[in-house]
Scaffold this motif. Structure first.
Motif, PDB file in Angstrom:
ATOM      1  N   ALA A 107     -20.661  85.385  42.431  1.00 30.69           N
ATOM      2  CA  ALA A 107     -22.079  85.370  42.790  1.00 30.69           C
ATOM      3  C   ALA A 107     -22.968  85.690  41.598  1.00 30.69           C
ATOM      4  O   ALA A 107     -24.099  85.191  41.507  1.00 30.69           O
ATOM      5  CB  ALA A 107     -22.334  86.370  43.919  1.00 30.69           C
ATOM      6  N   GLU A 108     -22.459  86.487  40.642  1.00 31.73           N
ATOM      7  CA  GLU A 108     -23.303  86.849  39.500  1.00 31.73           C
ATOM      8  C   GLU A 108     -23.510  85.672  38.548  1.00 31.73           C
ATOM      9  O   GLU A 108     -24.345  85.758  37.645  1.00 31.73           O
ATOM     10  CB  GLU A 108     -22.689  88.025  38.738  1.00 31.73           C
ATOM     11  N   TRP A 109     -22.784  84.582  38.712  1.00 36.22           N
ATOM     12  CA  TRP A 109     -23.001  83.409  37.870  1.00 36.22           C
ATOM     13  C   TRP A 109     -24.219  82.608  38.317  1.00 36.22           C
ATOM     14  O   TRP A 109     -24.714  81.767  37.567  1.00 36.22           O
ATOM     15  CB  TRP A 109     -21.777  82.495  37.901  1.00 36.22           C
ATOM     16  N   SER A 110     -24.669  82.796  39.542  1.00 36.68           N
ATOM     17  CA  SER A 110     -25.775  81.993  40.077  1.00 36.68           C
ATOM     18  C   SER A 110     -27.084  82.323  39.357  1.00 36.68           C
ATOM     19  O   SER A 110     -27.360  83.490  39.056  1.00 36.68           O
ATOM     20  CB  SER A 110     -25.931  82.271  41.574  1.00 36.68           C
ATOM     21  N   PRO A 111     -27.944  81.313  39.092  1.00 38.60           N
ATOM     22  CA  PRO A 111     -27.711  79.886  39.323  1.00 38.60           C
ATOM     23  C   PRO A 111     -26.877  79.264  38.213  1.00 38.60           C
ATOM     24  O   PRO A 111     -26.937  79.685  37.063  1.00 38.60           O
ATOM     25  CB  PRO A 111     -29.128  79.325  39.340  1.00 38.60           C
ATOM     26  N   LEU A 112     -26.115  78.236  38.574  1.00 39.36           N
ATOM     27  CA  LEU A 112     -25.308  77.504  37.605  1.00 39.36           C
ATOM     28  C   LEU A 112     -26.147  76.377  37.008  1.00 39.36           C
ATOM     29  O   LEU A 112     -26.876  75.685  37.717  1.00 39.36           O
ATOM     30  CB  LEU A 112     -24.066  76.913  38.278  1.00 39.36           C
ATOM     31  N   SER A 113     -26.034  76.210  35.714  1.00 42.43           N
ATOM     32  CA  SER A 113     -26.842  75.188  35.041  1.00 42.43           C
ATOM     33  C   SER A 113     -26.069  74.623  33.865  1.00 42.43           C
ATOM     34  O   SER A 113     -25.495  75.368  33.069  1.00 42.43           O
ATOM     35  CB  SER A 113     -28.174  75.779  34.563  1.00 42.43           C
ATOM     36  N   VAL A 114     -26.038  73.299  33.788  1.00 47.62           N
ATOM     37  CA  VAL A 114     -25.396  72.589  32.678  1.00 47.62           C
ATOM     38  C   VAL A 114     -26.410  71.595  32.127  1.00 47.62           C
ATOM     39  O   VAL A 114     -27.049  70.860  32.892  1.00 47.62           O
ATOM     40  CB  VAL A 114     -24.130  71.840  33.146  1.00 47.62           C
ATOM     41  N   VAL A 115     -26.587  71.575  30.825  1.00 46.20           N
ATOM     42  CA  VAL A 115     -27.528  70.638  30.200  1.00 46.20           C
ATOM     43  C   VAL A 115     -26.821  69.862  29.108  1.00 46.20           C
ATOM     44  O   VAL A 115     -25.920  70.375  28.440  1.00 46.20           O
ATOM     45  CB  VAL A 115     -28.756  71.365  29.614  1.00 46.20           C
ATOM     46  N   ALA A 116     -27.228  68.613  28.954  1.00 46.33           N
ATOM     47  CA  ALA A 116     -26.739  67.760  27.882  1.00 46.33           C
ATOM     48  C   ALA A 116     -27.946  67.167  27.166  1.00 46.33           C
ATOM     49  O   ALA A 116     -28.540  66.191  27.632  1.00 46.33           O
ATOM     50  CB  ALA A 116     -25.856  66.648  28.440  1.00 46.33           C
ATOM     51  N   PRO A 117     -28.380  67.747  26.051  1.00 50.42           N
ATOM     52  CA  PRO A 117     -29.583  67.260  25.352  1.00 50.42           C
ATOM     53  C   PRO A 117     -29.326  65.926  24.659  1.00 50.42           C
ATOM     54  O   PRO A 117     -28.232  65.665  24.150  1.00 50.42           O
ATOM     55  CB  PRO A 117     -29.877  68.377  24.342  1.00 50.42           C
ATOM     56  N   ILE A 118     -30.341  65.092  24.648  1.00 56.83           N
ATOM     57  CA  ILE A 118     -30.247  63.759  24.062  1.00 56.83           C
ATOM     58  C   ILE A 118     -31.444  63.556  23.145  1.00 56.83           C
ATOM     59  O   ILE A 118     -32.595  63.762  23.553  1.00 56.83           O
ATOM     60  CB  ILE A 118     -30.225  62.669  25.140  1.00 56.83           C
ATOM     61  N   THR A 119     -31.175  63.169  21.912  1.00 52.80           N
ATOM     62  CA  THR A 119     -32.218  62.837  20.951  1.00 52.80           C
ATOM     63  C   THR A 119     -32.075  61.375  20.541  1.00 52.80           C
ATOM     64  O   THR A 119     -31.024  60.754  20.744  1.00 52.80           O
ATOM     65  CB  THR A 119     -32.132  63.738  19.707  1.00 52.80           C
ATOM     66  N   GLU A 120     -33.122  60.848  19.944  1.00 46.22           N
ATOM     67  CA  GLU A 120     -33.067  59.446  19.528  1.00 46.22           C
ATOM     68  C   GLU A 120     -32.101  59.258  18.376  1.00 46.22           C
ATOM     69  O   GLU A 120     -31.446  58.217  18.264  1.00 46.22           O
ATOM     70  CB  GLU A 120     -34.460  58.968  19.130  1.00 46.22           C
ATOM     71  N   ALA A 121     -31.957  60.270  17.512  1.00 47.01           N
ATOM     72  CA  ALA A 121     -31.057  60.170  16.357  1.00 47.01           C
ATOM     73  C   ALA A 121     -29.665  60.630  16.743  1.00 47.01           C
ATOM     74  O   ALA A 121     -29.056  61.479  16.090  1.00 47.01           O
ATOM     75  CB  ALA A 121     -31.596  60.993  15.192  1.00 47.01           C
TER      76      ALA A 121
END
Length: 969
Positions: A149-163
């Motif tokens: 429960a202490e992990w909440s909220p779960l979040s995963v991001v994958a950043p994208i750049t033009e280069a």
């Protein structure tokens, strides 16, 4: 864009669109026109193997582990090159990788592109055309299952750049008809399933990097997932490379020794060099069992997904391209390749409900999350633009991409002639033997940098001049020469500018290092377009449209609401107040106007920065479809949480009334507050409970015909509850005098309502009688309570204080008694004049060694409770003390001017007190009051009189009150 995209199992995005990418001829799509690498032979890298074997024997004085490592690297490269499904190794946010990717896609024209990215993020990629890069694809979950429960909220991001190479692959697949994009990496759910340690952070940031600004927090505490995380995991190796490369951090080493040499290389050279680097870092990585297992499981996962897709669609592997990080391209797992084993079993996902969307990103956020040097991503973007202009390669951009600059490069046309299949050639030997290419010094570029940095320094308060520009120019060349470079890199120029301009002080907010980063491209911040926002965010923009502001624009904007003249703005005000509760501080900040129970503003002024806090607004869309729903969910979560106290639950009742105007929700949360109060055994929250209950009672009494049932029950239960805890609180060391005063304030201020609801005042009298405090401040508080109950007269209270001042042993503790009397103004405000008297006597009689140390305690007490207590004391002091200095000499305190000592009410007779004569003068009034109170009797006077005289002996206090009332001010 809906924020609740359904994740597809195979992570497939169909790239069939209406029009093809410019510059691609119809004949370029034929498979016969693409070079293949199926034909291989054993002697491709034999020369390189022999050289490395001899070098290992010479350096190690015989075959040992070094030979195994060097030959193993060659084996990894050879294995990846021979794979029928072409593997394209990349490094994240590398201009060389992006350029090689664009060149290879135009040459090969694959029909299927396999991409190392979380497979459940596939439906979001089509929304990239509605955004301005950089942005991040995000998976978000608040309702978790099978995770702590202490992990909440779960979040995963994958950043994208033009280069970046991944953007080139995505743009090619989405805008080229007949091309399919398949994401093959583990899902967001598996990211946390495999995270056995629970550490959800990226690589540690460079210790030499300067502190980043607020844009670095755009990703929050999300887990970062990027394609091609290529950095040595062996600390000694990285230190060795940095020291011998004469650079300060890894980003600079990569730029100098990999990025620049590979910028103009052909496809085979680029591919083999990247495979070589990936294999080297992999074989020299420390043997962390968990990390090794996760890396290998990811590779098994991706190859299993690719074989499943090939089997299901019947696609020829020669028509596919596998884009992955160079670290994973040099894999040694048995599942590697289209002919690998199918022994890996993919675990099912948990029942966690994942939401998907796009959030804004920035160069600083990417650098901070993945441990890159500050400014490195901005420099990479600048290098990418230069490479595109120099090589004339036409990059891929999504049609309609916001913020994308139109390329001026000439369109390339793929030849229609068939290209024969050729075996892979050994390009590593020539690349490793070739001496580094020394770029010619571009004086015009360096001079432009020097002029621009001096101009920027002047704007930021530095005393920079033309001499400093010349010094930066010469120092940049000097530093490059000391580091074996013929041409200064941006990092050399940055060091020279810091040395020559900054000197010892920073006059403004930005230092020179940051100014160079801005000049080189700055911290470009992305933006999610309106069409790509979740429904909640779009609803907020629509409801705030009457303000006529550019809400997606970054920075602070001022909104003026004249609600009296434009009643329709009242709805905008409601939205802004809810956003103030839900978004981080600064997103919506009121300048003028307030919202309190029973009060509404007719004019308001706001500072809005919704564009700056776009990520927070988007994440609200993962929790509901409207801000009302999200606020209601959060209030319930707070009220029913394990750490909920009575004060916090009453706060949710107040918020539900203020912002949602929901009587139903307020009654539900009020009932919850009653439940929490019955289970509390601490009095820590008593002051807050008292303040909130008073506000709610005042509101309901003025706006509702009757009190809600829950608040009547709360007052009744609270009266009994605090009566029970009162004796213990007086003696408990953890309960401060402020807490006890708040309890008494609740009991005395709610006494009338509690008695009308059936409570017994005897319970309060017994609780006060059973209280025996030892601490001086609590003792004074108890005396005040006894005075309020009528068990202690003013005269007795004054006598006790005089005795304290007259006892030399007690005098040092007398200020603590006074602190208790000050806190007693909360439950017994009628003692205000007595507190002024006690404080005046203390200032007059206490010696300075006792008085002066006590003054900070008095100030602290008034500051902590100053909102309610200080005005009482100031008003009473202003009434008692003379208003002019000349009258001070002849002024006598009223407590000393009393010649006749006060007599307790119980000792007075029927004929005593000034009220007797007053009532005798108005017999009709006396008889009327007696009839209302149900008193019968005759006048107890010498002469016959009306029957109201008996009332005087029974209610002497009432007689005194009537005298004051009739006498007037």
């Amino acid at each position: 864009m809906s924020a609740t995209h359904e994740s597809t199992r195979d992570g497939t995005v169909n790239g069939a669109h209406e029009s093809a990418q410019d510059g691609i001829t119809s004949g370029a799509h034929k498979s016969t026109q693409r070079p293949t690498h199926k034909a291989t032979h054993e002697g491709t890298f034999e020369a390189l193997r022999a050289q490395l074997q001899g070098a290992a024997a010479t350096l190690a004085d015989g075959p040992d582990a070094l030979e195994g490592i060097l030959l193993g690297i060659v084996e990894d490269v050879d294995r990846a090159v021979r794979e029928p499904l072409e593997i394209f190794p990349v490094c994240h946010h590398s201009p060389a990788s992006a350029l090689a990717m664009a060149r290879r896609l135009r040459e090969k024209q694959p029909k299927v592109v396999y991409l190392e990215l979380c497979e459940d993020m596939a439906p979001l990629l089509t929304e990239l055309r509605n955004c301005r890069l950089p942005v991040a694809v995000q998976a978000f979950a608040t309702e978790i299952d099978s995770f702590p429960a202490e992990w909440s909220p779960l979040s995963v991001v994958a950043p994208i750049t033009e280069a970046s190479a991944e953007y080139q692959a995505i743009a090619y697949a989405l805008d080229t008809p007949g091309v399919e994009l398949v994401l093959v990496d583990r899902s967001s759910d598996h990211v946390f399933q495999w995270d056995a340690r629970g550490t959800h952070t990226g690589e540690p940031a460079d210790p030499d990097a300067p502190p980043v600004e607020e844009e670095a927090a755009l990703h929050g505490d999300a887990v970062g997932v990027e394609i091609g995380d290529l950095r040595p995991r062996f600390a000694e190796l990285e230190e060795h490379l940095l020291r011998h490369g004469r650079v300060r951090h890894w980003s600079e080493w990569w730029h100098q020794y990999v990025e620049l040499p590979l910028g103009d290389s052909d496809h085979d050279t680029y591919r083999q060099v990247m495979l070589l680097i990936g294999s080297l870092f992999r074989r020299l990585a420390p043997g962390d069992p968990h990390r090794v297992r996760v890396d290998e499981d990811r590779e098994r996962y991706m190859w299993t997904r690719m074989r499943e897709h090939l089997t299901a669609t019947g696609t020829d592997p020669d028509d596919c391209l596998y884009v992955c990080g160079a670290f994973h391209a040099a894999s040694r797992v048995e599942e590697f390749g289209v002919h690998g084993t199918d022994t890996f079993e993919i675990a099912p996902r948990s029942a966690t409900k994942w939401q998907h969307g796009l959030i804004p990103s920035s160069h600083a956020a990417i650098e901070a999350q993945f441990g890159l040097a500050a400014g490195s991503v901005s420099i990479a973007a600048t290098v990418w633009a230069k490479n595109v202009s120099r090589t004339r390669v036409q990059p891929y951009r999504l049609a309609g991409q916001a913020g994308a600059k139109k390329s001026r490069a000439k369109k390339t046309v793929v030849a229609a002639a068939a290209v024969p299949a050729l075996p892979p050639a050994d390009k590593l030997t020539g690349f490793l033997r070739r001496p580094p290419v020394l770029d010619r010094l571009d004086e015009d570029e360096l001079l432009g940098w020097c002029v621009e940095i001096v101009r920027a320094a002047r704007r930021n308060g530095y005393l920079a001049s033309t001499a400093d520009a010349i010094a930066v120019f010469e120092t940049s060349i000097l530093l490059a020469g000391m580091r074996d470079r013929a041409r200064p890199t941006p990092y050399d120029f940055q060091d020279a500018a810091v040395t020559c301009i900054e000197k010892d002080t920073v006059p403004g907010r930005r230092d020179v290092r940051r100014l160079v980063e801005i000049m080189m491209g700055g911290d470009r911040v992305g933006q999610v377009g309106y069409d790509a926002l979740p429904p909640l965010a779009r609803d907020v923009h629509d409801r705030l449209a009457p303000l006529n502001l550019k809400l997606q624009q970054r920075g602070v904007q001022r909104a003026l609401l004249n609600i009296a003249a434009q009643p329709e703005l009242d709805r905008c005000s409601d939205v802004l107040w809810m956003l103030r509760q839900l978004l981080p501080q600064g997103a919506a900040r009121p300048i003028m106007g307030e919202r309190k129970l029973g009060e509404r503003s007719i004019q308001e002024s706001w500072d809005l920065a919704l564009g700056t806090h776009q990520r927070a607004l988007i994440e609200l869309g993962y929790e509901g479809v409207s801000i009302e729903q999200v606020l209601e969910q959060r209030l319930r979560r707070t009220a029913y949480g394990p750490q909920a106290t009575t004060a916090t639950v009453l706060g949710t009742v107040e918020d539900a009334t203020l912002y949602l105007r929901s009587r139903r929700l307020a009654d539900e949360l009020g009932t919850r507050a009653l439940e929490v109060l019955a289970t509390e055994r601490s009095v820590d929250g008593a002051p807050e409970v008292l303040r909130r209950v008073r506000r709610l009672l005042a509101y309901y009494r003025t706006s509702e015909p009757t009190l809600p049932p829950w608040i009547e029950s709360f007052v009744k239960t609270g009266y009994a509850h605090y009566c029970t805890l009162l004796p213990t609180a007086f003696t408990d060391e953890d309960a401060t005098v402020r807490h006890v005063a708040a309890m008494l304030g609740f009991l005395f201020s709610m006494e009338g309502l509690a008695l009308s609801l059936g409570c017994d005042r005897t319970q309060l009298e017994l609780a006060v009688g059973q209280s025996h405090p030892a601490e001086p401040s609590k003792t004074a508080l108890l005396w005040a309570a006894q005075t309020q109950l009528g068990n202690l007269s003013r005269a007795d209270l004054r006598t006790r204080c005089d005795e304290l001042l007259g006892n030399p042993l007690v005098v040092p503790a007398y200020p603590r008694y006074l602190s208790g009397f000050v806190h007693a103004l909360e439950p017994v405000p009628a003692l205000t004049d007595f507190v002024v008297e006690a404080v005046s006597n203390a200032f007059g009689r206490l010696p300075d060694p006792v008085l002066l140390p006590w003054l900070p305690t008095l100030i602290t007490t008034l500051r902590s409770s100053g909102t309610e207590l200080a005005p009482l004391l100031i008003r009473e002091a202003g009434r008692i003390f003379p208003g002019r200095l000349a009258a001070l000499d002849a002024w006598v305190p009223p407590w000393r001017a009393q010649s006749v000592p006060e007599t307790p009410p119980s000792a007075r007779g029927a004929d005593e007190g000034p009220g007797v004569a007053l009532l005798a003068a108005h017999p009709a009034t006396c008889d009327a009051v007696a009839s209302l109170l149900g008193c019968d009797g005759t006048w107890r006077t010498a002469a016959p009189g009306p029957s109201g005289a008996a009332l005087l002996g029974l209610h002497p206090d009432t007689a005194l009150a009537l005298e004051v009332l009739l006498a007037g001010p």
